[in-house]
Motif scaffolding. Structure first.
Motif, PDB file in Angstrom:
ATOM      1  N   GLU A 181       0.860  -1.184   0.206  1.00 35.66           N
ATOM      2  CA  GLU A 181      -0.033  -0.058  -0.071  1.00 35.66           C
ATOM      3  C   GLU A 181       0.932   1.314  -0.065  1.00 35.66           C
ATOM      4  O   GLU A 181       0.646   2.296  -0.600  1.00 35.66           O
ATOM      5  N   GLN A 187       1.826   1.863  -3.460  1.00 35.95           N
ATOM      6  CA  GLN A 187       0.762   2.363  -4.384  1.00 35.95           C
ATOM      7  C   GLN A 187       0.753   3.885  -4.215  1.00 35.95           C
ATOM      8  O   GLN A 187       0.349   4.614  -4.953  1.00 35.95           O
ATOM      9  N   ARG A 188       0.951   4.482  -2.794  1.00 35.01           N
ATOM     10  CA  ARG A 188       0.466   5.593  -2.700  1.00 35.01           C
ATOM     11  C   ARG A 188       1.871   6.538  -3.010  1.00 35.01           C
ATOM     12  O   ARG A 188       1.610   7.672  -3.618  1.00 35.01           O
ATOM     13  N   VAL A 230       0.372   2.835 -10.858  1.00 33.50           N
ATOM     14  CA  VAL A 230       0.121   2.459  -9.596  1.00 33.50           C
ATOM     15  C   VAL A 230       0.160   0.837  -9.911  1.00 33.50           C
ATOM     16  O   VAL A 230      -0.627   0.389 -10.335  1.00 33.50           O
ATOM     17  N   LEU A 287      -2.495  -4.551  -6.419  1.00 33.85           N
ATOM     18  CA  LEU A 287      -2.489  -5.419  -5.091  1.00 33.85           C
ATOM     19  C   LEU A 287      -2.241  -7.011  -5.394  1.00 33.85           C
ATOM     20  O   LEU A 287      -3.041  -7.450  -6.305  1.00 33.85           O
TER      21      LEU A 287
END
Length: 314
Positions: free
Chosen positions: A229, A232-233, A242, A245
């Motif tokens: 995560e 991704q940010r 991005v 997951l």
């Protein structure tokens, strides 16, 4: 002007703390690895973490404040467990804190959230949910050692930030490059922590120093997040693709091993003591991105300011 001695410029925490403090203090930074140059800092290398070395530098520098960034200052998500076996980090910390106490200097030890593990979330300072790995026990032993001296502040955290170019690519640089190249390496979604930008950490520990805090405090980001995560940010903030997951599998047993579990930190104690709030992750990532263009990286690497950075600063 007060003098700050920062030990451990080869860590992300140490290098960024030295850079941030250099505009308000005389900063002397030490590293036991390759030489590094940071704008506004006096930087030196030292050979051993023995009693004579610590005494020498405290006598030479005469600091008001010592910030110790040893092996515990590395993010638990990135630290090489083998670093714990290359020397005696407990003895090294003992030598530096004893020398600081002898010279009446305040001492701040940057420690790690990896002393903890799950299933507990948002560990408070007195939480007993300790990780049982050998490395985590070393971290706790260091904390016990430095806590024996007066004027000691222990900060548990998990930092991210830019690494001086002299030390090659750090975590952030490697992640950004892999995202740019489309060769992103997989990250897990099981570990969780509360990462904090290193320059935000620097501002908070300076405030704690000014308020003369002692004891153990958790200083961490305002969000609990996993490594995937986080990436991704990071990608979204930097305008990069991005990554998706990974498919999570059901864990039948609690994860074990150093920094493999839940290390998120509860920060109520520091927030109440300093009347501050902890930064949210997106705010920290935006500041990290801005540091590429506002001249901060030039200070970190003691590089000339390029024209467009001068215009931004103006």
């Amino acid at each position: 002007m007060e003098t700050v001695l920062v030990i451990g410029l080869d860590t992300v925490a140490g290098a960024n703390i030295a850079t941030c403090l250099s505009s308000r203090y005389r900063v002397v930074g030490l590293t036991s690895t390759s030489p590094v140059s940071i704008q506004g800092c006096e930087t030196q290398t030292y050979l051993e973490d023995d009693v004579e070395t610590a005494e020498h530098w405290l006598s030479m520098v005469r600091p008001n404040w010592v910030v110790y960034c040893g092996v515990a200052a590395n993010s638990a998500w990135t630290v090489d467990p083998e670093k714990f076996s290359t020397k005696d980090p407990v003895l090294a910390a003992r030598n530096w804190v004893n020398a600081a106490e002898l010279h009446s200097a305040r001492f701040t030890h940057i420690s790690s959230d990896a002393v903890f593990t799950g299933p507990w979330m948002f560990h408070e300072e007195e939480c007993q949910g300790f990780c049982e790995s050998r490395q985590a026990e070393v971290l706790r032993a260091i904390e016990r050692e430095v806590s024996l001296c007066d004027n000691t502040l222990i900060i548990r955290t998990n930092v991210f930030g830019w690494t001086p170019a002299a030390y090659g690519q750090g975590q952030v640089e490697s992640l950004v490059q892999s995202l740019e190249n489309g060769s992103f390496s997989s990250q897990d979604c099981y570990r969780h922590a509360t990462p904090l930008l290193a320059t935000d950490l620097a501002a908070i520990i300076e405030h704690a120093y000014q308020e003369r805090l002692t004891g153990t405090f958790h200083v961490a980001g305002g969000e609990r997040i996993s490594p995937i995560e986080f990436v991704q940010r990071l990608a979204a903030t930097f305008g990069l693709t991005v990554p998706m997951l990974p498919r999570a599998t059901v864990l039948n047993e609690r994860t074990t091993g150093f920094a493999n579990g839940e290390t998120s930190l509860h920060t109520r104690k520091i927030r109440r003591s300093l009347s501050i709030s902890m930064p949210m992750l997106d705010d920290g990532l935006q500041r990290l991105f801005d540091q590429k263009h506002n001249g901060y990286l030039n200070r970190l690497n003691n590089a000339p300011v390029r024209l467009y950075e001068q215009e931004i600063a103006a």
